[in-house]
Design an enzyme around this catalytic site. Structure first.
Site, PDB file in Angstrom:
ATOM      1  N   ARG A   1     -29.560  39.980  18.066  1.00 45.71           N
ATOM      2  CA  ARG A   1     -28.534  39.992  17.690  1.00 45.71           C
ATOM      3  C   ARG A   1     -28.247  41.902  17.704  1.00 45.71           C
ATOM      4  O   ARG A   1     -29.147  42.254  17.962  1.00 45.71           O
ATOM      5  CB  ARG A   1     -28.118  39.918  16.302  1.00 45.71           C
ATOM      6  CG  ARG A   1     -28.074  38.734  16.308  1.00 45.71           C
ATOM      7  CD  ARG A   1     -27.630  38.151  14.804  1.00 45.71           C
ATOM      8  NE  ARG A   1     -27.694  36.271  14.422  1.00 45.71           N
ATOM      9  CZ  ARG A   1     -29.094  35.824  14.135  1.00 45.71           C
ATOM     10  NH1 ARG A   1     -29.862  36.717  13.941  1.00 45.71           N
ATOM     11  NH2 ARG A   1     -29.221  34.085  13.758  1.00 45.71           N
TER      12      ARG A   1
ATOM     13  N   LYS B   1     -30.437  37.137   9.813  1.00 42.53           N
ATOM     14  CA  LYS B   1     -29.540  36.793   9.107  1.00 42.53           C
ATOM     15  C   LYS B   1     -30.410  36.597   7.835  1.00 42.53           C
ATOM     16  O   LYS B   1     -31.574  35.828   7.810  1.00 42.53           O
ATOM     17  CB  LYS B   1     -28.578  35.392   9.474  1.00 42.53           C
ATOM     18  CG  LYS B   1     -27.838  36.029  10.624  1.00 42.53           C
ATOM     19  CD  LYS B   1     -26.604  35.046  10.554  1.00 42.53           C
ATOM     20  CE  LYS B   1     -25.773  35.780  11.717  1.00 42.53           C
ATOM     21  NZ  LYS B   1     -24.924  34.595  12.002  1.00 42.53           N
TER      22      LYS B   1
ATOM     23  N   HIS C   1     -23.143  40.487  22.660  1.00 41.84           N
ATOM     24  CA  HIS C   1     -23.344  39.418  21.988  1.00 41.84           C
ATOM     25  C   HIS C   1     -23.730  38.401  23.333  1.00 41.84           C
ATOM     26  O   HIS C   1     -24.442  37.076  23.107  1.00 41.84           O
ATOM     27  CB  HIS C   1     -22.523  38.214  21.371  1.00 41.84           C
ATOM     28  CG  HIS C   1     -22.995  36.918  20.496  1.00 41.84           C
ATOM     29  ND1 HIS C   1     -24.003  37.860  19.410  1.00 41.84           N
ATOM     30  CD2 HIS C   1     -23.379  35.963  20.349  1.00 41.84           C
ATOM     31  CE1 HIS C   1     -25.168  37.059  18.854  1.00 41.84           C
ATOM     32  NE2 HIS C   1     -24.075  35.361  19.531  1.00 41.84           N
TER      33      HIS C   1
ATOM     34  N   ARG D   1     -27.756  38.067  24.710  1.00 34.82           N
ATOM     35  CA  ARG D   1     -28.356  37.651  23.592  1.00 34.82           C
ATOM     36  C   ARG D   1     -28.303  35.622  24.243  1.00 34.82           C
ATOM     37  O   ARG D   1     -28.785  35.368  24.253  1.00 34.82           O
ATOM     38  CB  ARG D   1     -27.975  37.233  21.752  1.00 34.82           C
ATOM     39  CG  ARG D   1     -28.489  36.694  21.187  1.00 34.82           C
ATOM     40  CD  ARG D   1     -28.140  36.756  19.745  1.00 34.82           C
ATOM     41  NE  ARG D   1     -28.284  35.690  18.687  1.00 34.82           N
ATOM     42  CZ  ARG D   1     -29.706  35.616  17.898  1.00 34.82           C
ATOM     43  NH1 ARG D   1     -30.535  36.406  18.269  1.00 34.82           N
ATOM     44  NH2 ARG D   1     -29.342  34.563  17.284  1.00 34.82           N
TER      45      ARG D   1
ATOM     46  N   HIS E   1     -33.065  31.412  14.431  1.00 34.80           N
ATOM     47  CA  HIS E   1     -31.928  30.038  14.138  1.00 34.80           C
ATOM     48  C   HIS E   1     -32.400  29.035  13.326  1.00 34.80           C
ATOM     49  O   HIS E   1     -33.486  29.125  13.358  1.00 34.80           O
ATOM     50  CB  HIS E   1     -31.144  28.799  15.634  1.00 34.80           C
ATOM     51  CG  HIS E   1     -29.554  29.865  15.830  1.00 34.80           C
ATOM     52  ND1 HIS E   1     -30.317  29.135  17.487  1.00 34.80           N
ATOM     53  CD2 HIS E   1     -29.889  30.657  15.913  1.00 34.80           C
ATOM     54  CE1 HIS E   1     -29.421  29.894  17.895  1.00 34.80           C
ATOM     55  NE2 HIS E   1     -29.006  31.264  17.718  1.00 34.80           N
TER      56      HIS E   1
ATOM     57  N   TYR F   1     -26.616  25.297  24.005  1.00 36.95           N
ATOM     58  CA  TYR F   1     -26.857  26.360  25.111  1.00 36.95           C
ATOM     59  C   TYR F   1     -27.390  25.806  26.117  1.00 36.95           C
ATOM     60  O   TYR F   1     -27.216  25.021  26.693  1.00 36.95           O
ATOM     61  CB  TYR F   1     -28.409  27.114  24.625  1.00 36.95           C
ATOM     62  CG  TYR F   1     -28.263  28.133  23.941  1.00 36.95           C
ATOM     63  CD1 TYR F   1     -28.527  28.667  22.809  1.00 36.95           C
ATOM     64  CD2 TYR F   1     -27.151  29.224  24.276  1.00 36.95           C
ATOM     65  CE1 TYR F   1     -28.886  29.386  21.833  1.00 36.95           C
ATOM     66  CE2 TYR F   1     -26.966  30.234  23.688  1.00 36.95           C
ATOM     67  CZ  TYR F   1     -27.861  30.320  22.516  1.00 36.95           C
ATOM     68  OH  TYR F   1     -27.213  31.427  21.382  1.00 36.95           O
TER      69      TYR F   1
END
Length: 328
Positions: free
Chosen positions: A180, A206, A274, A277, A300, A309
């Protein structure tokens, strides 16, 4: 006699001024924000977004009900009150996705109030979140993604060589390691090894979760080229990427860089930092990458997030399925 250590003091909630709510609601909201930030380990940006969203709800309800909002008023809310808020936001042109996030923040606040025995907002459970159309990420073509960190593409720009090298190094990390933009700009100088000194970087994602990500030698070389040209001292504990005045680099600078490169490569507006990514994940999947491994690389928490994806390359997945299944 052995004395027991004194318990550590609890983190004090910052004061919050809500002119449209009673002091008890302001105090409760401040404590809730400490909870989501510290106990649930949400990022500062998520906490800020939650606070902004709940403020919007409370401000609307104050005007809607004609009085400052109290804990008792929150417990007496009806579905009609909440639907009126949603209709008002829709009238302001707010998207369904933004409304869904606002409701998520309000529900988090409501759960905390209930847990603390302060209020029960039963009306929230009867309000459905707006439907949001699922959109698939738009990856760059492989050829364009590979050229995105080519400094020669920006040779005509009136910018110092170290700035061009810096931008190329950031973009190389976004595509080469699937970071990110906040993760790339959050790297310290010591986090990125010199070429030949390692092939892994540790990234803080995150929720302050750290993960190990492999990095290509060409990406390490791009970072080394930038460091060699940078006119500012880059201490090991300081940020790797700095702005024109030596301070932390703003994400907006990299976004503007991508806007310029879109023109040079003939890419659509969807080609954002982004998107690099997304391109990283999609191109790995196209080459036979394992979905679980890609999940770990992207950081994730859930495989379902990574599975967006698969819609991009479903044809290839079906080919693998037919070739690998015993009944295929």
């Amino acid at each position: 006699m052995v004395r027991k250590a004194a318990p550590e003091p609890e983190q004090k909630a910052p004061a919050i001024d809500l002119p449209f709510a009673a002091a008890e609601v302001s105090a409760a909201m401040a404590r809730w924000l400490v909870h989501v930030g510290a106990e649930r380990r949400m990022s500062a940006k998520t906490v800020e977004a939650y606070a902004r969203d709940v403020r919007q709800v409370l401000a609307f309800l104050c005007e809607h009900l004609g009085a400052r909002i109290t804990l008792k008023a929150l417990g007496a809310l009806t579905t009609a009150d909440l639907r009126a808020f949603m209709a008002s936001r829709r009238g302001d042109g707010i998207s369904g996705r933004s409304l869904m996030r606002t409701l998520a923040g309000m529900r988090s606040f409501a759960r905390w109030l209930a847990r603390e025995g302060l209020a029960e907002i039963g009306a929230l459970s009867a309000v459905r979140a707006p439907k949001v159309p699922k959109t698939l990420p738009k990856p760059l073509p492989v050829g364009s993604a590979k050229r995105i960190a080519d400094v020669d593409l920006r040779a005509g720009e009136d910018r110092e060589p170290w700035v061009l090298a810096r931008d190329a190094a950031v973009l190389a990390l976004l595509y080469g390691s699937g970071l990110r933009i906040s993760e790339a700009l959050g790297l310290k100088r010591r986090d990125v090894p010199a070429p030949g000194a390692g092939d892994v970087i540790v990234v803080t994602g995150k929720g302050n979760k750290r993960r190990m990500v492999p990095v290509l030698r060409s990406v390490l070389q791009a970072s080394a080229d930038y460091v060699a040209l940078c006119p500012y001292a880059l201490p090991d504990t300081g940020p790797l990427f700095v702005g024109a005045k030596g301070g932390p680099l703003s994400p907006r600078i990299i976004q503007l860089t991508m806007e310029r490169l879109r023109g040079a490569l003939g890419l659509p507006d969807s080609a954002t930092p982004h998107a690099l990514r997304h391109s990283f994940a999609t191109h790995l999947l196209m080459r036979g990458g394992d979905l679980r491994a890609i999940q770990e690389l992207l950081g994730h928490a859930s495989l379902s997030t990574t599975q967006i994806y698969t819609g991009i390359d479903s044809e290839r997945l079906m080919e693998v399925y037919r070739a690998a299944h015993p009944r295929g």
